[in-house]
Design a protein around this motif. Structure first.
Motif, PDB file in Angstrom:
ATOM      1  N   GLU A  18       0.827  -1.211   0.000  1.00  0.00           N
ATOM      2  CA  GLU A  18       0.000   0.000   0.000  1.00  0.00           C
ATOM      3  C   GLU A  18       0.857   1.256   0.000  1.00  0.00           C
ATOM      4  O   GLU A  18       1.800   1.376   0.790  1.00  0.00           O
ATOM      5  CB  GLU A  18      -0.908   0.017   1.234  1.00  0.00           C
ATOM      6  CG  GLU A  18      -1.767   1.264   1.352  1.00  0.00           C
ATOM      7  CD  GLU A  18      -2.521   1.351   2.666  1.00  0.00           C
ATOM      8  OE1 GLU A  18      -2.792   2.491   3.108  1.00  0.00           O
ATOM      9  OE2 GLU A  18      -2.817   0.294   3.270  1.00  0.00           O
ATOM     10  N   ARG A  31      -3.808   6.610  10.415  1.00  0.00           N
ATOM     11  CA  ARG A  31      -3.573   5.434   9.573  1.00  0.00           C
ATOM     12  C   ARG A  31      -2.608   4.447  10.229  1.00  0.00           C
ATOM     13  O   ARG A  31      -2.847   3.240  10.245  1.00  0.00           O
ATOM     14  CB  ARG A  31      -2.994   5.870   8.215  1.00  0.00           C
ATOM     15  CG  ARG A  31      -2.637   4.691   7.298  1.00  0.00           C
ATOM     16  CD  ARG A  31      -3.887   3.994   6.794  1.00  0.00           C
ATOM     17  NE  ARG A  31      -3.588   2.759   6.079  1.00  0.00           N
ATOM     18  CZ  ARG A  31      -3.684   1.551   6.632  1.00  0.00           C
ATOM     19  NH1 ARG A  31      -4.022   1.423   7.916  1.00  0.00           N
ATOM     20  NH2 ARG A  31      -3.451   0.477   5.918  1.00  0.00           N
ATOM     21  N   THR A 162      -4.231   1.523  -2.114  1.00  0.00           N
ATOM     22  CA  THR A 162      -4.251   2.870  -1.562  1.00  0.00           C
ATOM     23  C   THR A 162      -5.253   2.895  -0.419  1.00  0.00           C
ATOM     24  O   THR A 162      -6.009   1.931  -0.222  1.00  0.00           O
ATOM     25  CB  THR A 162      -4.618   3.906  -2.649  1.00  0.00           C
ATOM     26  OG1 THR A 162      -4.405   5.220  -2.144  1.00  0.00           O
ATOM     27  CG2 THR A 162      -6.070   3.753  -3.101  1.00  0.00           C
ATOM     28  N   TRP A 163      -5.268   3.979   0.349  1.00  0.00           N
ATOM     29  CA  TRP A 163      -6.156   4.091   1.504  1.00  0.00           C
ATOM     30  C   TRP A 163      -7.373   4.922   1.109  1.00  0.00           C
ATOM     31  O   TRP A 163      -7.223   6.043   0.613  1.00  0.00           O
ATOM     32  CB  TRP A 163      -5.407   4.719   2.662  1.00  0.00           C
ATOM     33  CG  TRP A 163      -6.177   4.819   3.947  1.00  0.00           C
ATOM     34  CD1 TRP A 163      -6.588   5.961   4.575  1.00  0.00           C
ATOM     35  CD2 TRP A 163      -6.599   3.735   4.772  1.00  0.00           C
ATOM     36  NE1 TRP A 163      -7.249   5.639   5.742  1.00  0.00           N
ATOM     37  CE2 TRP A 163      -7.267   4.281   5.884  1.00  0.00           C
ATOM     38  CE3 TRP A 163      -6.473   2.349   4.669  1.00  0.00           C
ATOM     39  CZ2 TRP A 163      -7.818   3.497   6.890  1.00  0.00           C
ATOM     40  CZ3 TRP A 163      -7.019   1.574   5.681  1.00  0.00           C
ATOM     41  CH2 TRP A 163      -7.675   2.137   6.772  1.00  0.00           C
ATOM     42  N   ASP A 164      -8.571   4.384   1.333  1.00  0.00           N
ATOM     43  CA  ASP A 164      -9.778   5.121   0.941  1.00  0.00           C
ATOM     44  C   ASP A 164     -10.428   5.873   2.105  1.00  0.00           C
ATOM     45  O   ASP A 164     -11.530   6.407   1.971  1.00  0.00           O
ATOM     46  CB  ASP A 164     -10.787   4.197   0.271  1.00  0.00           C
ATOM     47  CG  ASP A 164     -11.459   3.218   1.238  1.00  0.00           C
ATOM     48  OD1 ASP A 164     -11.167   3.260   2.456  1.00  0.00           O
ATOM     49  OD2 ASP A 164     -12.281   2.408   0.770  1.00  0.00           O
ATOM     50  N   GLY A 165      -9.739   5.907   3.251  1.00  0.00           N
ATOM     51  CA  GLY A 165     -10.265   6.584   4.422  1.00  0.00           C
ATOM     52  C   GLY A 165     -10.820   5.649   5.464  1.00  0.00           C
ATOM     53  O   GLY A 165     -10.991   6.029   6.623  1.00  0.00           O
ATOM     54  N   PRO A 168      -8.017  -0.402   3.023  1.00  0.00           N
ATOM     55  CA  PRO A 168      -7.233  -0.430   1.790  1.00  0.00           C
ATOM     56  C   PRO A 168      -8.147  -0.716   0.598  1.00  0.00           C
ATOM     57  O   PRO A 168      -9.102  -1.474   0.702  1.00  0.00           O
ATOM     58  CB  PRO A 168      -6.251  -1.591   2.014  1.00  0.00           C
ATOM     59  CG  PRO A 168      -6.276  -1.863   3.480  1.00  0.00           C
ATOM     60  CD  PRO A 168      -7.640  -1.477   3.956  1.00  0.00           C
ATOM     61  N   ALA A 169      -7.829  -0.094  -0.535  1.00  0.00           N
ATOM     62  CA  ALA A 169      -8.627  -0.270  -1.746  1.00  0.00           C
ATOM     63  C   ALA A 169      -7.684  -0.343  -2.942  1.00  0.00           C
ATOM     64  O   ALA A 169      -6.558   0.170  -2.896  1.00  0.00           O
ATOM     65  CB  ALA A 169      -9.599   0.898  -1.910  1.00  0.00           C
ATOM     66  N   GLN A 171      -5.671   0.577  -6.114  1.00  0.00           N
ATOM     67  CA  GLN A 171      -5.213   1.855  -6.637  1.00  0.00           C
ATOM     68  C   GLN A 171      -5.458   1.870  -8.152  1.00  0.00           C
ATOM     69  O   GLN A 171      -4.851   1.108  -8.892  1.00  0.00           O
ATOM     70  CB  GLN A 171      -3.729   2.041  -6.329  1.00  0.00           C
ATOM     71  CG  GLN A 171      -3.017   3.155  -7.057  1.00  0.00           C
ATOM     72  CD  GLN A 171      -3.644   4.521  -6.850  1.00  0.00           C
ATOM     73  OE1 GLN A 171      -4.377   4.995  -7.713  1.00  0.00           O
ATOM     74  NE2 GLN A 171      -3.355   5.131  -5.704  1.00  0.00           N
TER      75      GLN A 171
END
Length: 311
Positions: A18, A31, A162-165, A168-169, A171
């Motif tokens: 990530e 995070r 990536t981090w979606d808030g 992890p999602a 990218q």
């Protein structure tokens, strides 16, 4: 913070990679701290290698739990050039693999802010291929306040997650490592018409030719040039009955080109992948590590490799 899912559905059986870009202290803490605490709950070794600012923030948040980290180290001292850094990283990963079923790493490659450290993006890309079966979560920390826009764009292209808030999602900008390397390497331009082109049928013939062709002002790099070219010629002559050796000067770089008419490389990323200790194949890795930069063009009609040696 309890609603976060720090590693999503990662099951600890392979690599999760990530790229986390943060713009504030609060974003970083929100995070990384849950990521660390989740590792403690799962009895996984947790490693943190980061810059001074990040280490200070995490130390303040973790308190006495800081002592539970398997590693808490200063990233500023880890940069040894791309190949040297990845080789040390590779050694540490293999040691962890022998000791733990899975682990997690929060790492901040602070050297990406330096001009000579930007090549690390290429090694981040290759990690997705050479460590895909390693059972660890690599959370790579990137400070948007310190890193140039082109480096941050490369973060997205080299990290599958990536981090979606909240979790992890995937990218969307992520690229296959070979595609990324092709774009990141020096631009491929036609060989200068005035450059000498020598047919070579043995590595020794190539070594002797380079000893003559290297300009007087660059003799300090003679050992690197000759050894790197030797490794390329061994590979080329294993794929075709002869190779072409050419040299020229491009700005501040002395360029060595080795071309063959073989079937092409099965994997154009090999110059960036640490050699497997079990099989001893290390030619491209050694050649790339001796040069200041490298580029490759390969296909069914053959392979051409260029090495760049700067003064």
């Amino acid at each position: 913070m309890t609603w976060l899912h720090p590693t999503g559905d990662w099951d600890g059986t392979g690599l999760a990679h990530e790229g986390f870009v943060f713009s504030s202290d609060a974003e970083l803490v929100e995070r990384v701290v849950p990521f660390v605490l989740e590792g403690f709950r799962r009895d996984e070794p947790v490693l943190v290698v980061a810059g001074e600012r990040v280490r200070s923030l995490l130390a303040g948040q973790l308190g006495t739990d800081l002592g539970r980290l398997a590693v808490f180290a200063a990233a500023e001292t880890w940069w040894r050039g791309g190949h040297g850094t990845l080789q040390a990283y590779d050694r540490d990963l293999r040691a962890l693999r022998a000791e733990a079923p899975s682990w997690r790493l929060a790492a901040e490659p602070v050297w990406l802010a330096r001009e000579d450290g930007r090549e690390w993006s290429r090694f981040e890309a290759v990690a997705n291929r050479c460590y895909d079966t390693m059972p660890y979560y690599s959370l790579c920390l990137h400070d948007a306040q310190r890193l140039p826009a082109d480096v941050l764009a490369a973060v997205a292209r080299t990290h599958p997650l990536t981090w979606d808030g909240a979790a992890p999602a995937p990218q969307p900008a992520y690229e296959d490592p070979a595609c990324f390397l092709h774009r990141a390497q020096p631009a491929w331009t036609p060989r200068p018409e005035a450059a000498p082109v020598l047919p070579v049928t043995s590595p020794g013939q190539g070594r002797r030719a380079l000893s003559v062709l290297l300009p007087a002002g660059r003799r300090a790099r003679l050992g690197d040039v000759v050894l790197a070219a030797h490794e390329l010629l061994v590979n080329a002559l294993g794929a075709a009955p002869f190779a072409e050796l050419s040299t020229w000067t491009d700005g501040d770089a002395f360029v060595v080109e080795v071309a063959d008419a073989g079937p092409g490389l099965a994997d154009a990323t090999l110059g960036y992948v640490p050699p497997d200790p079990a099989d001893g194949a290390r030619g491209m890795w050694l050649a790339w590590s001796l040069a200041d930069d490298a580029a490759v063009c390969t296909g069914p009609a053959g392979t051409t490799v260029r090495l760049f040696f700067r003064a």
